[in-house]
Design a protein around this motif. Sequence first.
Motif, PDB file in Angstrom:
ATOM      1  N   PHE A 245       9.479  -3.607 -11.060  1.00 51.70           N
ATOM      2  CA  PHE A 245       9.573  -4.583  -9.964  1.00 51.70           C
ATOM      3  C   PHE A 245       8.417  -4.397  -8.968  1.00 51.70           C
ATOM      4  O   PHE A 245       7.818  -5.360  -8.504  1.00 51.70           O
ATOM      5  CB  PHE A 245      10.924  -4.438  -9.239  1.00 51.70           C
ATOM      6  CG  PHE A 245      12.080  -4.763 -10.138  1.00 51.70           C
ATOM      7  CD1 PHE A 245      12.412  -6.083 -10.399  1.00 51.70           C
ATOM      8  CD2 PHE A 245      12.810  -3.766 -10.764  1.00 51.70           C
ATOM      9  CE1 PHE A 245      13.457  -6.407 -11.246  1.00 51.70           C
ATOM     10  CE2 PHE A 245      13.858  -4.064 -11.615  1.00 51.70           C
ATOM     11  CZ  PHE A 245      14.178  -5.393 -11.854  1.00 51.70           C
ATOM     12  N   PHE A 246       8.105  -3.131  -8.683  1.00 53.31           N
ATOM     13  CA  PHE A 246       7.042  -2.843  -7.715  1.00 53.31           C
ATOM     14  C   PHE A 246       5.660  -3.042  -8.346  1.00 53.31           C
ATOM     15  O   PHE A 246       4.704  -3.387  -7.653  1.00 53.31           O
ATOM     16  CB  PHE A 246       7.221  -1.422  -7.175  1.00 53.31           C
ATOM     17  CG  PHE A 246       8.565  -1.233  -6.519  1.00 53.31           C
ATOM     18  CD1 PHE A 246       8.824  -1.803  -5.280  1.00 53.31           C
ATOM     19  CD2 PHE A 246       9.578  -0.528  -7.159  1.00 53.31           C
ATOM     20  CE1 PHE A 246      10.071  -1.666  -4.677  1.00 53.31           C
ATOM     21  CE2 PHE A 246      10.826  -0.385  -6.565  1.00 53.31           C
ATOM     22  CZ  PHE A 246      11.075  -0.955  -5.323  1.00 53.31           C
TER      23      PHE A 246
ATOM     24  N   GLN B 289       0.646   3.610  -5.832  1.00 51.68           N
ATOM     25  CA  GLN B 289       0.786   4.684  -6.808  1.00 51.68           C
ATOM     26  C   GLN B 289       2.270   4.944  -7.000  1.00 51.68           C
ATOM     27  O   GLN B 289       2.995   5.089  -6.008  1.00 51.68           O
ATOM     28  CB  GLN B 289       0.088   5.933  -6.269  1.00 51.68           C
ATOM     29  CG  GLN B 289      -0.669   6.649  -7.369  1.00 51.68           C
ATOM     30  CD  GLN B 289      -1.161   8.013  -6.930  1.00 51.68           C
ATOM     31  OE1 GLN B 289      -0.626   9.021  -7.342  1.00 51.68           O
ATOM     32  NE2 GLN B 289      -2.192   8.028  -6.107  1.00 51.68           N
ATOM     33  N   ILE B 290       2.723   5.010  -8.237  1.00 54.01           N
ATOM     34  CA  ILE B 290       4.132   5.335  -8.512  1.00 54.01           C
ATOM     35  C   ILE B 290       4.127   6.649  -9.285  1.00 54.01           C
ATOM     36  O   ILE B 290       3.497   6.751 -10.335  1.00 54.01           O
ATOM     37  CB  ILE B 290       4.846   4.207  -9.290  1.00 54.01           C
ATOM     38  CG1 ILE B 290       4.514   2.837  -8.684  1.00 54.01           C
ATOM     39  CG2 ILE B 290       6.349   4.440  -9.290  1.00 54.01           C
ATOM     40  CD1 ILE B 290       5.117   1.658  -9.419  1.00 54.01           C
TER      41      ILE B 290
ATOM     42  N   LEU C 187      15.832  -1.614  -1.496  1.00 51.32           N
ATOM     43  CA  LEU C 187      15.307  -2.286  -0.293  1.00 51.32           C
ATOM     44  C   LEU C 187      14.512  -1.325   0.590  1.00 51.32           C
ATOM     45  O   LEU C 187      13.497  -1.716   1.171  1.00 51.32           O
ATOM     46  CB  LEU C 187      16.439  -2.938   0.500  1.00 51.32           C
ATOM     47  CG  LEU C 187      17.021  -4.203  -0.157  1.00 51.32           C
ATOM     48  CD1 LEU C 187      18.210  -4.730   0.652  1.00 51.32           C
ATOM     49  CD2 LEU C 187      15.969  -5.290  -0.334  1.00 51.32           C
ATOM     50  N   ASN C 188      14.949  -0.058   0.657  1.00 47.54           N
ATOM     51  CA  ASN C 188      14.174   0.931   1.433  1.00 47.54           C
ATOM     52  C   ASN C 188      12.831   1.195   0.776  1.00 47.54           C
ATOM     53  O   ASN C 188      11.811   1.350   1.460  1.00 47.54           O
ATOM     54  CB  ASN C 188      14.943   2.250   1.546  1.00 47.54           C
ATOM     55  CG  ASN C 188      16.098   2.120   2.509  1.00 47.54           C
ATOM     56  OD1 ASN C 188      16.049   1.295   3.429  1.00 47.54           O
ATOM     57  ND2 ASN C 188      17.150   2.879   2.287  1.00 47.54           N
ATOM     58  N   GLN C 189      12.828   1.256  -0.553  1.00 45.00           N
ATOM     59  CA  GLN C 189      11.558   1.472  -1.267  1.00 45.00           C
ATOM     60  C   GLN C 189      10.608   0.312  -0.990  1.00 45.00           C
ATOM     61  O   GLN C 189       9.419   0.505  -0.727  1.00 45.00           O
ATOM     62  CB  GLN C 189      11.821   1.601  -2.781  1.00 45.00           C
ATOM     63  CG  GLN C 189      12.591   2.862  -3.155  1.00 45.00           C
ATOM     64  CD  GLN C 189      13.420   2.703  -4.414  1.00 45.00           C
ATOM     65  OE1 GLN C 189      13.380   1.663  -5.075  1.00 45.00           O
ATOM     66  NE2 GLN C 189      14.197   3.734  -4.752  1.00 45.00           N
ATOM     67  N   LEU C 190      11.159  -0.892  -1.002  1.00 48.79           N
ATOM     68  CA  LEU C 190      10.344  -2.089  -0.756  1.00 48.79           C
ATOM     69  C   LEU C 190       9.744  -2.042   0.655  1.00 48.79           C
ATOM     70  O   LEU C 190       8.546  -2.281   0.851  1.00 48.79           O
ATOM     71  CB  LEU C 190      11.252  -3.326  -0.922  1.00 48.79           C
ATOM     72  CG  LEU C 190      10.599  -4.683  -1.034  1.00 48.79           C
ATOM     73  CD1 LEU C 190       9.658  -4.739  -2.231  1.00 48.79           C
ATOM     74  CD2 LEU C 190      11.671  -5.781  -1.193  1.00 48.79           C
ATOM     75  N   LYS C 191      10.604  -1.699   1.604  1.00 44.98           N
ATOM     76  CA  LYS C 191      10.153  -1.614   3.000  1.00 44.98           C
ATOM     77  C   LYS C 191       9.047  -0.576   3.170  1.00 44.98           C
ATOM     78  O   LYS C 191       8.089  -0.754   3.911  1.00 44.98           O
ATOM     79  CB  LYS C 191      11.361  -1.231   3.893  1.00 44.98           C
ATOM     80  CG  LYS C 191      11.381  -1.987   5.209  1.00 44.98           C
ATOM     81  CD  LYS C 191      12.567  -1.570   6.060  1.00 44.98           C
ATOM     82  CE  LYS C 191      13.801  -2.436   5.792  1.00 44.98           C
ATOM     83  NZ  LYS C 191      15.013  -1.876   6.412  1.00 44.98           N
ATOM     84  N   SER C 192       9.183   0.554   2.444  1.00 43.47           N
ATOM     85  CA  SER C 192       8.251   1.673   2.652  1.00 43.47           C
ATOM     86  C   SER C 192       6.830   1.359   2.179  1.00 43.47           C
ATOM     87  O   SER C 192       5.892   2.022   2.586  1.00 43.47           O
ATOM     88  CB  SER C 192       8.769   2.927   1.938  1.00 43.47           C
ATOM     89  OG  SER C 192       8.548   2.815   0.543  1.00 43.47           O
TER      90      SER C 192
ATOM     91  N   LYS D  84       0.866  -1.185   0.000  1.00 42.44           N
ATOM     92  CA  LYS D  84       0.000   0.000   0.000  1.00 42.44           C
ATOM     93  C   LYS D  84       0.895   1.225   0.000  1.00 42.44           C
ATOM     94  O   LYS D  84       1.955   1.225   0.622  1.00 42.44           O
ATOM     95  CB  LYS D  84      -0.828   0.065   1.307  1.00 42.44           C
ATOM     96  CG  LYS D  84      -2.116  -0.717   1.316  1.00 42.44           C
ATOM     97  CD  LYS D  84      -3.299   0.183   0.958  1.00 42.44           C
ATOM     98  CE  LYS D  84      -4.616  -0.524   0.831  1.00 42.44           C
ATOM     99  NZ  LYS D  84      -4.797  -1.609  -0.018  1.00 42.44           N
ATOM    100  N   GLY D  85       0.498   2.261  -0.697  1.00 43.66           N
ATOM    101  CA  GLY D  85       1.232   3.511  -0.571  1.00 43.66           C
ATOM    102  C   GLY D  85       1.585   4.188  -1.877  1.00 43.66           C
ATOM    103  O   GLY D  85       1.035   3.882  -2.931  1.00 43.66           O
ATOM    104  N   VAL D  86       2.526   5.116  -1.757  1.00 40.93           N
ATOM    105  CA  VAL D  86       2.949   5.946  -2.886  1.00 40.93           C
ATOM    106  C   VAL D  86       4.470   5.859  -2.970  1.00 40.93           C
ATOM    107  O   VAL D  86       5.150   5.936  -1.953  1.00 40.93           O
ATOM    108  CB  VAL D  86       2.539   7.423  -2.645  1.00 40.93           C
ATOM    109  CG1 VAL D  86       2.984   8.306  -3.797  1.00 40.93           C
ATOM    110  CG2 VAL D  86       1.032   7.534  -2.433  1.00 40.93           C
ATOM    111  N   LEU D  87       4.985   5.663  -4.181  1.00 41.26           N
ATOM    112  CA  LEU D  87       6.432   5.558  -4.359  1.00 41.26           C
ATOM    113  C   LEU D  87       6.937   6.665  -5.262  1.00 41.26           C
ATOM    114  O   LEU D  87       6.350   6.924  -6.326  1.00 41.26           O
ATOM    115  CB  LEU D  87       6.774   4.231  -5.043  1.00 41.26           C
ATOM    116  CG  LEU D  87       7.271   3.047  -4.252  1.00 41.26           C
ATOM    117  CD1 LEU D  87       7.701   1.937  -5.200  1.00 41.26           C
ATOM    118  CD2 LEU D  87       8.425   3.420  -3.315  1.00 41.26           C
ATOM    119  N   ASN D  88       8.022   7.308  -4.863  1.00 39.31           N
ATOM    120  CA  ASN D  88       8.762   8.209  -5.746  1.00 39.31           C
ATOM    121  C   ASN D  88      10.073   7.510  -6.063  1.00 39.31           C
ATOM    122  O   ASN D  88      10.858   7.242  -5.157  1.00 39.31           O
ATOM    123  CB  ASN D  88       9.047   9.534  -5.028  1.00 39.31           C
ATOM    124  CG  ASN D  88       7.809  10.392  -4.963  1.00 39.31           C
ATOM    125  OD1 ASN D  88       7.335  10.885  -5.987  1.00 39.31           O
ATOM    126  ND2 ASN D  88       7.260  10.549  -3.769  1.00 39.31           N
TER     127      ASN D  88
END
Length: 426
Positions: free
Chosen positions: A237-238, A251-252, A418-423, A12-16
């Motif tokens: 990947f996400f 959301q990316i 890995l931080n993006q994955l965790k977030s 769940k969430g938003v990725l930059n």
Amino acid sequence: MIYKSERINRVKGVLNLPGDKSISHRSVMFAAMAEGESLVKNCLRSEDLISTMNCFRSLGCDIDSSDETIKIVGKGLSGFTKPAKPLDCGNSGTTSRLITGVLAAQNFETTLIGDKSLSMRPMLRVVNPLKEMGALISTTESGTLPLTIYPVDNLKAIEYTLPVASAQVKSAILLSGLHLNERSCVIENERTRNHTEKMLGLDVEEYEGYRKIYSSVDNYPEPNNYLVPSDISSASFFIVLTLLLPDSELQIKNVSLNPTRTGLIKLLKQMGASIETLNHNESSGEEYGDLLVKSSKLKNVEIDPAIIANIIDEIPILSVAGLFADGPFAIKGAGELRHKESDRINALCENYKLLGVSVSEFNDGFCLDGKVSNQEHLLDSYGDHRIAMTFGILGALFDESTQINNFECLSISNPDFLNQLKSIAH
Ligand code: S3P
């Protein structure tokens, strides 16, 4: 480092995400070639980009990457200076192929070197057409790095039909052509990524089944403010993780939506994926927008070989989507995968075999059938960032941990993976 995956239940969430790798390389190169100051916003900062920046620093450019926006003072048409030592392209095919086109037109000698993987990758695909233009370039006997580029004073424009679908080969010729009064022309029968022509504003003629792209000194880059959209290859990947997990939505933001790069989205939609594009925008001729991805039930479809050049970097992670989709997953016409940072056909097949999946390997592709039945073995990243991340994502889908060696190679394209994955993991 050995990576031990952890189960992710939902996303769940938003990725930059960081800047697109292909567009970042070109922004830095074109800024370094232009005479005067350029800015590059949202530039990727990965090992591959450090290779490109360091090569141009060694050619005399002032590149300040200490702030968020990168500031580059470029040298102009004849301002580069002879580097004190060989230029190290690291792991980066794009750096080595594109810079060869620029260096073929300089009035000094340069040697290019790279890491073990890059030193095994074919360079004759760029050297041969540049030799047709009159360039003087030596390679090893097997046509690989180290490569020495000698000065010549009789470079000439050519018309060249690409024998392989490669944006790097196309770009090397077009970049060399930027130093000549006459127009050079590259003909491509298969559509490859078109960042070079878009960002330089080159003339492109479209015909039935092929296109002609022209460059001459009239297109030599001027200082510019570049805004790099986020990398769709890193996003892939996400995207696949979100599709495969239940009750997930991601959301990316500001992802590159250049049509020569969105083949994976098109294909995943054919497979049943829920992916919406929102907030379409454009900068320096490059389209971008947000992606909204939701959990989806996927089924495998026949993959048209004509789409391969458009999804070439995404095939590793596509295979994970294919493994979990209904029916067997098969890809053919993708022989170019054997010439990437690793032999990606073999790397994928060997790892899937270790996972107990039933695999058939062909010269130009592979077929997967059945499920993961064994996670005891240590998987091999083959030192290839996209292979490492592919199996990192696959591992997140299981309770039991998957182990992948040499996982740090992901910093070639996305050090923060890995931080993006965790977030986004819940
Ligand atoms: C790239 C072109 C592609 C791609 C690579 C980046 C580029 O390589 O696989 O990751 O930036 O031009 P080829 O030109 O070898 O297909």
